[in-house]
Design a protein around this motif. Sequence first.
Motif, short mmCIF file in Angstrom:
data_model
loop_
_atom_site.label_atom_id
_atom_site.label_comp_id
_atom_site.label_asym_id
_atom_site.label_seq_id
_atom_site.Cartn_x
_atom_site.Cartn_y
_atom_site.Cartn_z
N ARG A 1 -2.96 -2.04 3.46
CA ARG A 1 -3.20 -3.47 3.69
C ARG A 1 -2.00 -4.29 3.22
NH1 ARG A 1 -4.33 -7.69 1.04
NH2 ARG A 1 -4.65 -6.64 -0.95
N LYS A 2 -1.50 -3.98 2.04
CA LYS A 2 -0.34 -4.70 1.51
C LYS A 2 0.90 -4.47 2.38
CE LYS A 2 -1.70 -4.90 -3.33
NZ LYS A 2 -1.41 -4.43 -4.70
N GLU B 1 0.56 -6.60 5.46
CA GLU B 1 0.84 -8.01 5.16
C GLU B 1 2.34 -8.26 5.04
OE1 GLU B 1 -1.29 -8.99 1.60
OE2 GLU B 1 -3.23 -9.04 2.62
#
Length: 63
Positions: A51-52, A55
Amino acid sequence: MQTHNVTILQASEGHWLYNGETFGRAVQLAPSASPDDWREVTDAEKEEIERKEEEEAQIHSLT
């Protein structure tokens, strides 16, 4: 005849191996690679890392 020894790392059940850029349940190391370059992460940790990374990729695509 030649003999080649290989090192294969196998993650514990419910875990992934991660070296900072690649995930795998089992990893065959190159002769020059070290098992110390890898660590085990849980499924939840893997999802958070991905997820990071997503992003960060989106932020970089906007600049």
